[in-house]
Design a protein around this motif. Structure first.
Motif, mmCIF file in Angstrom:
data_model
loop_
_atom_site.group_PDB
_atom_site.id
_atom_site.type_symbol
_atom_site.label_atom_id
_atom_site.label_comp_id
_atom_site.label_asym_id
_atom_site.label_seq_id
_atom_site.Cartn_x
_atom_site.Cartn_y
_atom_site.Cartn_z
ATOM 1 N N PRO A 1 11.913 9.967 -12.739
ATOM 2 C CA PRO A 1 10.475 10.121 -12.985
ATOM 3 C C PRO A 1 10.076 9.542 -14.338
ATOM 4 O O PRO A 1 10.778 9.728 -15.327
ATOM 5 C CB PRO A 1 10.253 11.631 -12.962
ATOM 6 N N ARG B 1 5.817 1.275 -9.465
ATOM 7 C CA ARG B 1 4.524 1.952 -9.412
ATOM 8 C C ARG B 1 4.317 2.433 -7.993
ATOM 9 O O ARG B 1 4.484 1.659 -7.042
ATOM 10 C CB ARG B 1 3.398 0.997 -9.792
ATOM 11 N N MET B 2 3.957 3.668 -7.836
ATOM 12 C CA MET B 2 3.658 4.237 -6.526
ATOM 13 C C MET B 2 2.185 4.618 -6.552
ATOM 14 O O MET B 2 1.784 5.491 -7.321
ATOM 15 C CB MET B 2 4.559 5.455 -6.274
ATOM 16 N N TYR C 1 6.104 10.142 -4.047
ATOM 17 C CA TYR C 1 6.695 10.291 -5.386
ATOM 18 C C TYR C 1 7.787 11.364 -5.357
ATOM 19 O O TYR C 1 8.891 11.165 -5.864
ATOM 20 C CB TYR C 1 5.591 10.652 -6.377
ATOM 21 N N LYS C 2 7.485 12.489 -4.734
ATOM 22 C CA LYS C 2 8.452 13.593 -4.628
ATOM 23 C C LYS C 2 9.710 13.127 -3.887
ATOM 24 O O LYS C 2 10.836 13.406 -4.307
ATOM 25 C CB LYS C 2 7.808 14.777 -3.917
ATOM 26 N N ASP D 1 4.125 11.403 -13.565
ATOM 27 C CA ASP D 1 3.655 12.016 -12.315
ATOM 28 C C ASP D 1 2.380 11.331 -11.837
ATOM 29 O O ASP D 1 1.592 10.833 -12.652
ATOM 30 C CB ASP D 1 3.355 13.499 -12.533
ATOM 31 N N PRO D 2 2.148 11.331 -10.522
ATOM 32 C CA PRO D 2 0.916 10.728 -9.999
ATOM 33 C C PRO D 2 -0.327 11.377 -10.597
ATOM 34 O O PRO D 2 -0.391 12.604 -10.743
ATOM 35 C CB PRO D 2 0.996 11.001 -8.496
ATOM 36 N N VAL E 1 0.503 9.672 -2.066
ATOM 37 C CA VAL E 1 1.292 9.293 -3.239
ATOM 38 C C VAL E 1 2.148 10.455 -3.731
ATOM 39 O O VAL E 1 3.315 10.270 -4.094
ATOM 40 C CB VAL E 1 0.380 8.766 -4.373
ATOM 41 N N ASP E 2 1.596 11.661 -3.721
ATOM 42 C CA ASP E 2 2.348 12.822 -4.206
ATOM 43 C C ASP E 2 3.623 13.041 -3.389
ATOM 44 O O ASP E 2 4.702 13.258 -3.947
ATOM 45 C CB ASP E 2 1.486 14.088 -4.172
ATOM 46 N N GLY F 1 1.600 6.934 -9.800
ATOM 47 C CA GLY F 1 2.737 7.531 -10.471
ATOM 48 C C GLY F 1 3.795 6.462 -10.689
ATOM 49 O O GLY F 1 3.804 5.443 -10.000
ATOM 50 N N TYR F 2 4.658 6.677 -11.666
ATOM 51 C CA TYR F 2 5.697 5.693 -11.979
ATOM 52 C C TYR F 2 7.076 6.335 -11.962
ATOM 53 O O TYR F 2 7.250 7.458 -12.434
ATOM 54 C CB TYR F 2 5.476 5.101 -13.376
ATOM 55 N N VAL F 3 8.046 5.578 -11.441
ATOM 56 C CA VAL F 3 9.453 5.966 -11.482
ATOM 57 C C VAL F 3 10.256 4.731 -11.898
ATOM 58 O O VAL F 3 9.735 3.611 -11.917
ATOM 59 C CB VAL F 3 9.968 6.484 -10.117
#
Length: 136
Positions: free
Chosen positions: A105, A130-131, A95-96, A108-109, A91-92, A119-121
């Motif tokens: 962003p 949602r990730m 997300y990145k 953060d996860p 996930v990290d 994590g959410y963007v």
């Protein structure tokens, strides 16, 4: 044997400002391949497995008069009544990658109490994505 008349979940359709731009954004930010983008740029699809994520313009005469107009939230403190959730093993890193490719962003996860890292963007149209990891 009786025929199976149960439904199959086929599509989630996101109403967007620019179909081609959103399809390209999702492919780059979230790692999906483009399945289809029609010549009129009024319909696009991603390769996402059994359920297709599709994109269509926010306003179109075929549906606005039939089912009503689509409205965006009025501010960044509001959101549509749905979110898209993508599952990743890392996930990290996902997300990145999303943020580096234009996702906004939101959160953060972090590991949630139910054992999922989330994590959410927001995408380029303001939709919440949602990730998360697989729920254990």
């Amino acid at each position: 044997m009786a025929p199976n008349h149960g439904p199959v979940f086929g599509y989630v359709v996101l109403y967007v400002k620019d179909v081609a731009e959103s399809v390209a954004f999702y492919a780059k930010a979230f790692g999906y391949a483009v399945r289809r983008l029609d010549e009129s740029h009024r319909w696009g699809e991603l390769e996402t497995g059994n359920t297709t994520i599709a994109f269509t313009p926010m306003h179109q005469h075929e549906t606005d008069d039939l089912t009503g107009a689509v409205h965006n939230p009025r501010s960044c403190r509001e959101r549509p009544p749905m979110e898209v959730c993508f599952v990743y093993s890392d996930v990290d890193a996902a997300y990145k990658c999303a943020v580096e490719n234009g996702a906004v962003p939101v959160s953060d996860p972090e590991l949630k109490e139910w054992g999922q890292k989330v994590g959410y963007v927001r995408d380029i149209d303001g939709n919440v994505v949602r990730m998360g990891s697989h729920v254990k």
